[in-house]
Design an enzyme around this catalytic site. Sequence first.
Site, PDB file in Angstrom:
ATOM      1  N   ARG A  19      50.739  62.678  44.636  1.00  0.00           N
ATOM      2  CA  ARG A  19      50.969  63.012  45.747  1.00  0.00           C
ATOM      3  C   ARG A  19      51.106  63.827  47.022  1.00  0.00           C
ATOM      4  NH1 ARG A  19      57.429  66.318  44.974  1.00  0.00           N
ATOM      5  NH2 ARG A  19      56.086  67.392  43.923  1.00  0.00           N
ATOM      6  N   GLU A  61      65.340  61.159  48.569  1.00  0.00           N
ATOM      7  CA  GLU A  61      65.767  62.926  48.456  1.00  0.00           C
ATOM      8  C   GLU A  61      66.440  63.751  48.983  1.00  0.00           C
ATOM      9  OE1 GLU A  61      61.761  65.235  47.173  1.00  0.00           O
ATOM     10  OE2 GLU A  61      60.574  63.896  49.268  1.00  0.00           O
ATOM     11  N   HIS A 103      53.318  70.528  46.183  1.00  0.00           N
ATOM     12  CA  HIS A 103      53.981  71.493  44.797  1.00  0.00           C
ATOM     13  C   HIS A 103      53.047  71.806  44.292  1.00  0.00           C
ATOM     14  CE1 HIS A 103      57.815  71.637  47.161  1.00  0.00           C
ATOM     15  NE2 HIS A 103      57.749  70.292  46.506  1.00  0.00           N
ATOM     16  N   ASP A 138      40.663  57.338  49.842  1.00  0.00           N
ATOM     17  CA  ASP A 138      39.064  57.291  50.178  1.00  0.00           C
ATOM     18  C   ASP A 138      38.765  57.881  48.637  1.00  0.00           C
ATOM     19  OD1 ASP A 138      39.412  56.213  52.600  1.00  0.00           O
ATOM     20  OD2 ASP A 138      39.438  57.699  53.940  1.00  0.00           O
ATOM     21  N   ASP A 183      65.725  67.707  44.667  1.00  0.00           N
ATOM     22  CA  ASP A 183      65.861  67.350  46.044  1.00  0.00           C
ATOM     23  C   ASP A 183      67.294  67.029  46.441  1.00  0.00           C
ATOM     24  OD1 ASP A 183      64.351  69.698  47.897  1.00  0.00           O
ATOM     25  OD2 ASP A 183      62.182  68.359  47.331  1.00  0.00           O
TER      26      ASP A 183
END
Length: 254
Positions: free
Chosen positions: A71, A147, A46, A85, A173
């Site tokens: 995230r 969630e 988000h 990476d 959520d």
Amino acid sequence: MRENRLRTLWQADKAAVNGWLAVPSSFSAEVMAHQGWDTLTIDLQHGVIDYAQMVTLLQAISTTPTVPIVRVPWLEPGIIMKTLDAGAYGVICPMVSTREDAQRLVAYSHYAPQGTRSFGPVRALLYGGADYPVEANRTVVAFAMIETAQALDNIDAILGVEGLDAIYVGPSDLSLALGCKPVFDDVEPKVAEAIAHIVARARAHGVQAGIHNGRTDVALARIAKGYRFVTVASDARILAAGSQDILSAMRKGA
């Protein structure tokens, strides 16, 4: 290889205090990192941060002992591998609802023979050290976000996946999935019961549990219940709240 201080805290059964980065600025990330957060999570799911900006935020965090976590947008191998990476020491993956989802997350975040992660730790070698390829599987942390109602039903199957280090509860959520108002802190009784059940099952399986919070009192209460990774605030919310406090005081004074 550079120590993952998150694992060190967990080995001592201590909770990590996590900050959240939603602002696509390496300077704001550097400022946040220098405040002493145990970990900082860059949010690609988000908000407004893209991959190239994420790399600059990781570089800013690396000027401090704060552990960099990302995230990712979704359970997709390409972005998980590229994030690792780039030097993330932990990955939080949203919407993990089944045992198979959790197995894929573990596979994407681990080199063979434990997983299917492709080899190419371009910046991770600079951040982690020359022995990164040997130590990465034991150092990097994979979080599965719990969630959904389906994840709640499958919680023991998810927690039983070998190689899954941690879970992370998204209260908003989860609240929506259970037919409740989406909030972080003052959740409805049904959600509070689910949050308590999740951490109890995680501790029974020897898996670390984390959760998103909006207030410090709630985060502290959840630590007392067994959560060992608590997000308290984002850079964007801190900026807004600080501005509101100043403006409120000035307008009252005027």
